[in-house]
Structure formats: C-alpha cells, structure tokens
Scaffold this motif. Structure first.
Motif, mmCIF file in Angstrom:
data_model
loop_
_atom_site.group_PDB
_atom_site.id
_atom_site.type_symbol
_atom_site.label_atom_id
_atom_site.label_comp_id
_atom_site.label_asym_id
_atom_site.label_seq_id
_atom_site.Cartn_x
_atom_site.Cartn_y
_atom_site.Cartn_z
ATOM 1 N N PRO A 127 -35.855 -12.198 -6.923
ATOM 2 C CA PRO A 127 -35.106 -11.583 -5.600
ATOM 3 C C PRO A 127 -33.777 -12.011 -6.214
ATOM 4 O O PRO A 127 -33.428 -12.795 -5.707
ATOM 5 C CB PRO A 127 -35.473 -11.686 -4.577
ATOM 6 N N LEU A 128 -32.911 -10.680 -6.489
ATOM 7 C CA LEU A 128 -31.528 -10.991 -6.928
ATOM 8 C C LEU A 128 -31.248 -10.280 -5.846
ATOM 9 O O LEU A 128 -29.475 -10.411 -5.475
ATOM 10 C CB LEU A 128 -31.150 -10.908 -8.616
ATOM 11 N N LEU A 129 -31.781 -9.402 -5.125
ATOM 12 C CA LEU A 129 -30.586 -8.513 -4.030
ATOM 13 C C LEU A 129 -31.546 -9.234 -2.660
ATOM 14 O O LEU A 129 -32.766 -9.622 -2.437
ATOM 15 C CB LEU A 129 -31.028 -7.374 -3.636
ATOM 16 N N THR A 130 -30.713 -8.640 -1.835
ATOM 17 C CA THR A 130 -31.087 -9.393 -0.453
ATOM 18 C C THR A 130 -32.038 -7.702 0.064
ATOM 19 O O THR A 130 -31.535 -7.002 -0.329
ATOM 20 C CB THR A 130 -30.182 -9.129 0.452
ATOM 21 N N ARG A 148 -31.806 0.747 -16.654
ATOM 22 C CA ARG A 148 -33.672 0.019 -16.142
ATOM 23 C C ARG A 148 -33.339 -1.459 -16.119
ATOM 24 O O ARG A 148 -34.019 -1.552 -15.256
ATOM 25 C CB ARG A 148 -33.395 0.402 -18.157
ATOM 26 N N TRP A 149 -32.332 -2.184 -16.712
ATOM 27 C CA TRP A 149 -32.872 -3.055 -15.651
ATOM 28 C C TRP A 149 -32.278 -3.496 -14.235
ATOM 29 O O TRP A 149 -33.237 -4.239 -13.508
ATOM 30 C CB TRP A 149 -31.356 -4.042 -16.419
ATOM 31 N N LEU A 150 -30.927 -2.907 -13.408
ATOM 32 C CA LEU A 150 -31.295 -2.483 -12.453
ATOM 33 C C LEU A 150 -32.717 -2.010 -11.496
ATOM 34 O O LEU A 150 -33.083 -2.611 -10.095
ATOM 35 C CB LEU A 150 -29.788 -1.787 -11.882
ATOM 36 N N ALA A 151 -33.280 -0.798 -12.271
ATOM 37 C CA ALA A 151 -34.721 -0.821 -11.526
ATOM 38 C C ALA A 151 -35.693 -1.857 -11.480
ATOM 39 O O ALA A 151 -36.377 -1.876 -10.479
ATOM 40 C CB ALA A 151 -35.047 0.290 -12.612
ATOM 41 N N ARG A 152 -35.173 -2.779 -12.743
ATOM 42 C CA ARG A 152 -36.437 -4.028 -11.965
ATOM 43 C C ARG A 152 -36.141 -4.760 -11.362
ATOM 44 O O ARG A 152 -36.456 -5.653 -10.379
ATOM 45 C CB ARG A 152 -36.294 -4.788 -13.727
ATOM 46 N N PRO A 186 -19.266 -1.038 -4.249
ATOM 47 C CA PRO A 186 -19.058 -2.742 -4.658
ATOM 48 C C PRO A 186 -20.425 -3.595 -4.572
ATOM 49 O O PRO A 186 -19.901 -4.494 -4.775
ATOM 50 C CB PRO A 186 -18.580 -2.640 -2.967
ATOM 51 N N LEU A 187 -21.248 -2.452 -4.516
ATOM 52 C CA LEU A 187 -22.535 -3.735 -4.865
ATOM 53 C C LEU A 187 -22.890 -3.491 -6.318
ATOM 54 O O LEU A 187 -23.268 -4.254 -6.766
ATOM 55 C CB LEU A 187 -23.540 -2.907 -3.931
ATOM 56 N N LEU A 219 -23.540 -6.416 -9.831
ATOM 57 C CA LEU A 219 -24.443 -6.540 -10.483
ATOM 58 C C LEU A 219 -24.196 -6.219 -12.129
ATOM 59 O O LEU A 219 -24.740 -6.974 -13.065
ATOM 60 C CB LEU A 219 -25.874 -5.613 -9.786
ATOM 61 N N ALA A 220 -23.285 -5.646 -12.371
ATOM 62 C CA ALA A 220 -23.237 -5.104 -14.065
ATOM 63 C C ALA A 220 -22.506 -6.235 -14.228
ATOM 64 O O ALA A 220 -23.063 -6.217 -15.865
ATOM 65 C CB ALA A 220 -22.060 -3.837 -14.010
ATOM 66 N N ALA A 221 -21.612 -7.254 -13.490
ATOM 67 C CA ALA A 221 -21.234 -8.341 -14.046
ATOM 68 C C ALA A 221 -22.291 -9.055 -14.430
ATOM 69 O O ALA A 221 -22.031 -9.673 -15.655
ATOM 70 C CB ALA A 221 -19.643 -8.239 -13.352
#
Length: 473
Positions: free
Chosen positions: A323-326, A311-315, A353-354, A358-360
């Motif tokens: 933005p947290l991601l490229t 759920r967090w990653l979807a957001r 590897p991605l 992100l989980a950390a």
C-alpha cells in the motif's frame, strides 16, 4: 524538391526499361508471370542486373500491395521462415572464427549471420516508392497479432535497416505554416496525436499567427510525408494549461516580445517507423533555429501529457500488497470516479494536495523493470536531457487527458547547457533531474503515508527524499 523528383523519375525510368528487358523474352515473361511471391523474392536475390532487379522488386511490391489481410500474414510468415540466415554457412563461419579469430573470419561470420531478408529488403527498396511501401509493410507487421520469435526477428531486421536509412543525416527540417501546400497540411491534421485538430480553421489558428511555429522532419524518399512534427507557441511565460495555448480568444503577441518557446505537441507520423527516434533531434534542431531567429527567447519548455499516470494510480489505489495510500487517502481519491469531479471546486481542492505528491512519486520514484521512468512521454523528454520542471493540476481537461492522467500536465525544461549532464544522470545512474518545486512535492502530507515497497516501515516522505538525494549536500 527538384533533385528528389529527378531521382524518382530516374528510378521509374530504369524500372520501366527493366520491365521491357524482363518481359521481352517469352521464357522470362512466363517465368515472372507464373512465379509466386517466394519465387520472385528468390529471383530478386539472385538478380545481377540493375534494371531487371528493379523491375522484379516493383513486381513484388505491386503484388504485395494487392494482398488481403490473410495474404499479408502469409507474406510476412514467408519472409520470417524462408529468408533467414543460411545456417550451413553460419555454422561454417562459426567454426572458422573459432579456429582463426582473424579479421577475415570476423567479416565472414558477420556476413553469414545476416538474414537473407535484409538484402531482400535492400533490393526491394530500389523499386519506385520502395521506401514508402516498406514502411507500410512494417506497419502491417506491427499490427499483426503474432509475437513469435520469428516475427520479432523480422521486426529487428526492419528496425536495423530503417535505423540506417532514416539516419539524422538524411533528414531535412522544414517549417510548416499556413502557406505550406494543402496536401501536407492535411497530413498535419491527420497525424496530430496529442491535441486533436478539428478542421482547417483550427489548423489556421495554430499555424497562421505570428507567435506560432511548426516544424517537421522529412526524408528525401518520402518527400510529402512528414516523419515527425512539433507545434510551438511563443509566449511571455511558461503556461500551465493547454487552454492558455489553444484558446481561440487568447492575446497574440509579437514574436520579439516572447521569452519562452513552448513545445506543446510532438507527433510521430509514420506508424511503420515506430521505435526509430526522430523527436530528440527535432527538438534540439528547433531550439537552435529559434535561438538564431529570436535571440530574446530564454526558456525552452514543453507542455506535455502524462498518458500513463491514471493507469498507475488505479493500480496504487487497488493494491493491498504494497500500500502506498492510507485508507483516508483512498477515500479522497474515490472522488476521481465521478466524471464531473473537476467541475466541483470542493472535490478538486481535496484531490489536488494528494494528487500532485503522488504524481511526483510516479515520476521520480517509480521505474520499469529496466530501470526507466514509467511514463512514455517522460522517458522521451528526460532521456533527451530535459528537466522535470513543473506539475500542472488540471492542465488539460479534455476527455482524453482526464481519462489518461486525471487532467495532469507537465512542463519539461530544455536548458541546453544542462542537457548532457541530465541525460547522463538518467542513463548512468537512473536519476531523474527535477526542479526543487517538484522534489518538494514528495514531502507534502507525506508524514501520514506508509512507506513504499521494501521500505514499508519508514515514513513516506523520508523514503522519497532519501531516494532522490534530498539529504545530500
């Protein structure tokens, strides 16, 4: 539990005598039969006789148990609106306290501030099976769609009382094994909330082998109802996937050969006791018992789900504001939208590897508005003083785990000599204690990312390492 059975029989006997006394006079009988539930509750609060009070309590709970859903809502509303604090007495107690500020004034203020329903619930608890019925009553309250202040106040009263009634000092730790009575084993199957037990044969595989353990907390007023239970695997190493634990064809070992106790499933059983914490006491007690019986055990770890990660990653994937991601990373994570991605070795090799860094970030950096870890399971174990030890890519490939966490599982380490320090670090400073391996994940491929939140101009890895103290000596 003979003592508990004797006590229950005694309560039942007193209640029956109370019923005879209550219904012996025609006037009393008519008043009870004709009274509505609100009147009966008032009668219970004004009752001075033990037997008659228990009889009225049993009458109230008997009628409550027959209510339909609309009747339940009306009953809860009545408790909320009609049995709060006596405002006139409270005003008077406040004035007295302001004038005196004496110990007697404080006691009077405390008594006046207590809602009348707290005493009502205490008296209802005297009825036979009263505790179990009140737990079910709160379950009904939690299922209500009403979230008004009155309902929250009623829930606070239940929580306050249950916190005392289900104090650790009243709980009994009991082992659950294949010889446990069937009616309790059925409830283990029913209440398992982490890894579903498909039936009796699967339950046997979890309980019967010598390298498996299960423990549950019970309360003397709920003798056949486990409150919370934990399933334990005795192993030679720390597992990274649930199939290493549950695989039907796994190698069984002698308990004396085990070096590691793995807590792989913790399930709360009573929805009506939500928010009353038992699991922290359970784990610590089980660790002590296992250490005593199996001195060869050196490691005490969990193999835990991560129910909030997907759920967090979807957001994070959809957010353009912070933005947290490229863009390239978003394209890689688009592979997660294919339900079969875990079966594609090429896709998995790009995602791992991605996903792990992100989980950390999710565990070590992200927080609730109150400053607590986002993940509910993490809040539990980290709050108990465990260390975030390892992140396991595709540790659980069940449909539930893939939906909630893209298959991610976590090992938390319980090192008894560090538990208090880890707990204090989180509680006092908001710091999550993690292994060097987990902390190291934050810097992996981090140079290509943008910073997080208010630190958008700084490199991702630098922000993360500063926040967890990576630059400290």
């Amino acid at each position: 539990m003979p003592g508990t059975s004797f006590f229950s029989d005694m309560l039942q006997g007193i209640t029956e005598r109370g019923r005879k006394l209550l219904f012996s006079a025609s006037r009393s009988a008519d008043s009870v039969v004709e009274a509505d539930l609100e009147t009966l509750c008032e009668m219970l609060l004004s009752s001075r006789g033990e037997a008659s009070g228990m009889a009225i309590a049993a009458e109230i709970l008997g009628r409550w148990s027959k209510l339909d859903s609309a009747g339940v809502e009306q009953f809860l509303q009545m408790l909320s609106e009609k049995f709060g604090a006596d405002t006139a007495k409270l005003d008077k107690a406040v004035d007295r306290y302001r004038a005196e500020k004496s110990p007697a004034a404080i006691i009077a203020l405390h008594r006046a501030a207590e809602p009348r329903r707290q005493e009502l619930l205490r008296r209802l608890n005297h009825a036979p099976s009263g505790t179990a019925k009140l737990v079910r009553m709160r379950q009904q309250l939690l299922a209500s769609n009403d979230r008004s202040g009155e309902y929250r106040a009623l829930d606070a009263d239940f929580t306050h009382l249950f916190g005392s009634w289900f104090n650790r000092g009243f709980l009994t730790l009991r082992p659950i094994d294949w010889s446990t009575p069937a009616h309790i084993l059925e409830k283990i199957i029913k209440y398992e909330a982490v890894h579903e037990i498909a039936g009796w044969e699967e339950l046997r595989r979890r309980l019967a082998p010598a390298d498996r353990r299960c423990f549950a907390f019970f309360h003397p007023r709920l003798t056949d109802e486990p409150l919370v239970f934990v399933e334990v695997a005795l192993t030679r190493s720390v597992p990274g996937a649930i199939m290493d634990v549950l695989d039907e064809g796994r190698e069984q070992i002698d308990p004396d050969q085990a070096t590691t106790a793995v807590f792989y499933s913790i399930s709360n059983c009573q929805e009506g006791l939500r928010g009353i914490s038992f699991g922290n006491f359970l784990i610590k007690q089980v660790v002590e018992d296992l250490r005593r019986d199996l001195p060869g055990l050196k490691n005490f770890v969990t193999l835990s789900p991560v129910p909030g990660f997907a759920r967090w990653l979807a957001r994070a994937r959809s957010s353009d504001a912070e933005p947290l991601l490229t863009d390239d990373e978003r394209k890689v994570l688009d592979l997660l939208d294919d339900p079969a991605w875990a079966d594609d070795a090429n896709a998995a090799s790009k995602i791992e590897p991605l996903l792990l860094p992100l989980a950390a970030h999710y565990f070590l950096i992200e927080r609730t508005p109150e400053g607590r870890p986002l993940d509910p399971v993490a809040r539990f174990h980290l709050g108990n003083g465990a260390r975030l030890e390892r992140l396991n890519f595709l540790g659980d490939r069940s449909a539930k785990a893939m939906q909630q966490a893209h298959g991610l599982m976590v090992n938390y380490l319980y090192k008894l000599e560090d538990i208090e320090a880890n707990h204090e670090a989180l509680a006092q400073r908001g710091e999550v204690t993690a292994s060097p391996a987990v902390k190291g994940l934050l810097g992996r491929n981090g140079e290509s990312r943008r910073g997080s939140r208010s630190e958008m101009s700084r490199p991702f890895a630098q922000v993360m390492n500063d926040k967890i103290g990576g630059g400290r000596k």
